[in-house]
Design an enzyme around this catalytic site. Sequence first.
Site, PDB file in Angstrom:
ATOM      1  N   LYS A 137       1.328  -1.423   0.038  1.00 54.55           N
ATOM      2  CA  LYS A 137       0.112   0.263   0.311  1.00 54.55           C
ATOM      3  C   LYS A 137       1.248   1.449  -0.154  1.00 54.55           C
ATOM      4  O   LYS A 137       2.243   0.753   0.451  1.00 54.55           O
ATOM      5  CB  LYS A 137      -0.216   0.265   0.822  1.00 54.55           C
ATOM      6  N   ASP A 224      -1.299   7.200   3.764  1.00 56.67           N
ATOM      7  CA  ASP A 224       0.061   6.035   4.300  1.00 56.67           C
ATOM      8  C   ASP A 224      -0.292   5.797   5.523  1.00 56.67           C
ATOM      9  O   ASP A 224      -0.513   4.401   5.570  1.00 56.67           O
ATOM     10  CB  ASP A 224       0.721   7.449   4.964  1.00 56.67           C
ATOM     11  N   HIS A 229      -4.774   1.529   6.904  1.00 52.70           N
ATOM     12  CA  HIS A 229      -4.029   0.133   8.086  1.00 52.70           C
ATOM     13  C   HIS A 229      -5.644   0.506   8.862  1.00 52.70           C
ATOM     14  O   HIS A 229      -6.373  -0.077   9.681  1.00 52.70           O
ATOM     15  CB  HIS A 229      -2.720   0.781   8.674  1.00 52.70           C
ATOM     16  N   LYS A 318       1.702  11.346  12.659  1.00 53.08           N
ATOM     17  CA  LYS A 318       3.817  11.201  13.162  1.00 53.08           C
ATOM     18  C   LYS A 318       4.084  12.198  14.073  1.00 53.08           C
ATOM     19  O   LYS A 318       3.632  13.115  13.972  1.00 53.08           O
ATOM     20  CB  LYS A 318       4.550  11.422  11.838  1.00 53.08           C
TER      21      LYS A 318
HETATM   22  C1  BG6 Z   1       3.676   2.271   6.762  1.00 52.27           C
HETATM   23  C2  BG6 Z   1       3.247   3.590   6.686  1.00 52.27           C
HETATM   24  O1  BG6 Z   1       2.103   1.528   6.463  1.00 52.27           O
HETATM   25  O2  BG6 Z   1       2.871   1.782   8.982  1.00 52.27           O
HETATM   26  C3  BG6 Z   1       4.855   4.352   7.442  1.00 52.27           C
HETATM   27  O3  BG6 Z   1       4.014   3.864   5.612  1.00 52.27           O
HETATM   28  C4  BG6 Z   1       3.912   4.159   9.219  1.00 52.27           C
HETATM   29  O4  BG6 Z   1       4.637   5.514   7.420  1.00 52.27           O
HETATM   30  C5  BG6 Z   1       3.725   2.292   9.347  1.00 52.27           C
HETATM   31  O5  BG6 Z   1       5.052   4.494   9.727  1.00 52.27           O
HETATM   32  C6  BG6 Z   1       3.217   2.239  10.794  1.00 52.27           C
HETATM   33  O6  BG6 Z   1       3.867   0.316  10.593  1.00 52.27           O
HETATM   34  P1  BG6 Z   1       3.857  -0.256  12.288  1.00 52.27           P
HETATM   35  O7  BG6 Z   1       4.010  -1.780  11.997  1.00 52.27           O
HETATM   36  O8  BG6 Z   1       5.321   0.639  12.756  1.00 52.27           O
HETATM   37  O9  BG6 Z   1       2.335   0.936  12.862  1.00 52.27           O
END
Ligand code: BG6
Length: 471
Positions: A137, A224, A229, A318
């Site tokens: 993604k 993103d 997610h 972030k």
């Molecule tokens: C990714 C994003 O899909 O997920 C990133 O592109 C983000 O920006 C990351 O930092 C977060 O993943 P996790 O597994 O660390 O929560």
Amino acid sequence: MHPIIFIIFGATGDLAKKKLLPAISSLIKKDKLSSDAIVIGIGRRSLSDKEFFSMLPELNIKGRYISGMFEDAELYAHLSRILREYDQTHHQCFSRLFYLATPPMHYETILRHMKVSGLAEGCDQHTRQHTKVLIEKPFGKDIDTAKRLDVLLASVFEEQQIYRIDHYLAKDTVQNILAFRFANGIFEPTWNSEFIDHVQITVAESIGVESRGSLYDGIGALRDVMQNHMMQLLALVAMEQPRAFDAISIRDERARVLTHLTPLDKVAIQSVVRGQYRGYRQENGVDPQSTTETFVAMRLMVNTPRWRDVPFYLRTGKKLKEKTTEISIHFKKPALCYQDVCLFNPEAVYRNMLRIQIQPNEEISIRLMIKRPGFGMDLLPAYMRYSYASYASENSPDAYEKVLLDAIAGDQTLFARTDEIYASWTFFMSVLSSWATDDASLVFYDVGSMGPAESNRLIEMDGRRWYIETI
Ligand code: BG6
């Protein structure tokens, strides 16, 4: 079982170095993957095989590195020759897993070349089903580009060969949501608008854009994290019970939620919080006038009888105070008063809350009201907790280990299906179009905070608060 060959486009990038190659190595160590597995890394940097594999000295991975431009047809011809060589020297066909770990802008170029060069075919007519493509993604940057990408993918691969990755689905604690909901008879009867006041979902990160400034600047937090997610987390919380634990039933139910998101009206669109952390514009690779959001908060509704009038509050960002991914279900208070006479002071009664912490603390807890020990009849919130770690003999597998194993096994349950992706883009298009013409909606927040003040206002307007509390 065919031996496996991973072909990673974007092999020198962050994702490959931090997630994919360590996941392959860990699977070999755990004996989940044969040590015959081969990795072919493809990247634009000019490196020898030795230089590439020595970047990851602790990994016991064998293979090759090919340097080349994704636009160059010769790269694919060269790759085909190498793949044939492996098949011939081992006298058998390898299962080929093509992993697109490049920035999304290269997907179309790579897929077009794969089509022309016949790379999707496998080594003979029987192995096509063992040839798979894994694609990261964000899948497109809006509904039109997502559809275009899908048409292209479908012209190269059959649907059973396509694995659209959302690594959140493969997190052990995210899968636990389904176990928790559907294997416990005490929750499901209350999992609806009669008992639930609202739901909160937070994906907070303490890191910034790190070395991904130029890539992230064209994407932003909505595309993103929120569009993929967070929508998957929402779908797992809100879905109906699937008929079976298989790819069709589970994806059907996830998709049903996403196709039932209530479209946002003008007021709702304007209330979506679009934040940027102070200092983002000075990050490497970021446009000094960038209006890309690094934070989003919003309220949405799921238009099904189960969720009538139950708001879902979502936020992600972030450079926030701490890294935490969690879902909290806030139940309605019990009826405490009858004709102005109250059993307890309603203000002293907190809502029961079920908190599902996905990371970094993997924990489920329930907030209950109890009597404060002593002579009076005062109330106190107390928490019952289950910590994932206390039951795990080893650490939960990394999501990317699960992604790779499932793709090898041909299980698409934990991968996003096209209808889910389309539904999510369709829902967000109104926000994206409004932002495209209105830079004024961008608000700024301090690094180390929990986002802009507007995010608090969004939920406080409804007489509720974000649950940020250390238990
Ligand atoms: C990714 C994003 O899909 O997920 C990133 O592109 C983000 O920006 C990351 O930092 C977060 O993943 P996790 O597994 O660390 O929560």
